[in-house]
Design a protein around this motif. Structure first.
Motif, PDB file in Angstrom:
ATOM      1  N   CYS A  85       2.933  93.391 -49.857  1.00 36.59           N
ATOM      2  CA  CYS A  85       2.462  92.331 -50.876  1.00 36.59           C
ATOM      3  C   CYS A  85       3.157  91.861 -51.886  1.00 36.59           C
ATOM      4  N   LEU A  86       3.297  90.466 -52.048  1.00 33.32           N
ATOM      5  CA  LEU A  86       3.857  89.966 -53.011  1.00 33.32           C
ATOM      6  C   LEU A  86       2.972  89.114 -54.083  1.00 33.32           C
ATOM      7  N   LYS A  87       2.849  89.505 -55.278  1.00 30.01           N
ATOM      8  CA  LYS A  87       1.948  88.886 -56.183  1.00 30.01           C
ATOM      9  C   LYS A  87       2.773  87.943 -57.132  1.00 30.01           C
ATOM     10  N   ILE A  88       2.643  86.809 -56.975  1.00 29.10           N
ATOM     11  CA  ILE A  88       3.401  85.700 -57.805  1.00 29.10           C
ATOM     12  C   ILE A  88       2.720  84.961 -58.723  1.00 29.10           C
ATOM     13  N   SER A  89       2.993  85.200 -59.939  1.00 29.65           N
ATOM     14  CA  SER A  89       2.370  84.464 -61.178  1.00 29.65           C
ATOM     15  C   SER A  89       3.405  83.542 -61.679  1.00 29.65           C
ATOM     16  N   ARG A  90       4.479  83.709 -61.371  1.00 28.76           N
ATOM     17  CA  ARG A  90       5.457  82.785 -62.107  1.00 28.76           C
ATOM     18  C   ARG A  90       6.551  82.652 -60.861  1.00 28.76           C
ATOM     19  N   PRO A  91       6.429  81.417 -60.381  1.00 27.77           N
ATOM     20  CA  PRO A  91       7.094  81.021 -58.834  1.00 27.77           C
ATOM     21  C   PRO A  91       8.611  81.199 -59.315  1.00 27.77           C
ATOM     22  N   GLU A  92       9.263  80.942 -60.477  1.00 26.06           N
ATOM     23  CA  GLU A  92      10.774  81.362 -60.591  1.00 26.06           C
ATOM     24  C   GLU A  92      11.173  82.751 -60.530  1.00 26.06           C
ATOM     25  N   ARG A  93      10.322  83.702 -60.546  1.00 25.95           N
ATOM     26  CA  ARG A  93      10.515  85.069 -60.208  1.00 25.95           C
ATOM     27  C   ARG A  93      10.764  85.439 -58.624  1.00 25.95           C
TER      28      ARG A  93
END
Length: 110
Positions: A85-93
Motif C-alpha cells: 500500500c502507498l498512501k499519498i497525501s502529497r503527490p509530490e512525494r
C-alpha cells in the motif's frame, strides 16, 4: 491535486495491455471513498481509493515480486503504508519514475 493524480494513475493502469477495472468486490463493507480494482489477465494487480485527504494505491507487484520491492523500497518510503500500500497525501512525494518502472516490470511478469 489528488484527483488529478488519481485520474493519471487510473489512465496509466488502464493503458496496460490486458488490464480491466471493476468496483471493489471483496467481502465486508466497502471502505469510505470506495476502491476500484484493476485486474491484469483476471488476476488482482492494483487498487485505487481516493478520499478527501489521501489517495491509496494498492500495488500487488511490490508484494508478490520481492525483487521489485527491494529495488524500489527506499524510493517509495515517503508514501509507503504497508506491504503493498502507498498512501499519498502529497503527490509530490510519490516517485513517479519508480512507480512507472514497477507497473511496467510488474505487468510484464504478471
Amino acid at each position: 491535486m489528488l484527483q488529478t493524480l488519481h485520474d493519471d494513475l487510473r489512465q496509466q493502469l488502464l493503458s496496460i495491455d490486458g488490464m480491466t477495472s471493476r468496483p471493489y468486490s471483496g467481502t465486508g463493507q466497502t471502505p469510505k471513498g470506495g476502491i476500484e480494482e484493476f485486474l491484469l489477465r483476471d488476476k488482482y494487480f492494483a487498487g485505487l481509493r481516493l478520499t478527501e485527504k489521501h489517495l491509496m494505491l494498492y500495488l500487488m507487484p511490490i508484494y508478490t515480486l520481492p525483487d521489485l520491492n527491494e529495488r524500489f523500497a527506499e524510493r517509495l518510503k515517503p508514501v509507503r503504508s504497508g506491504k503493498s500500500c502507498l498512501k499519498i497525501s502529497r503527490p509530490e512525494r510519490l516517485d513517479r519514475e519508480a512507480l512507472e518502472t514497477i507497473l511496467t516490470m510488474g505487468a510484464a511478469r504478471w
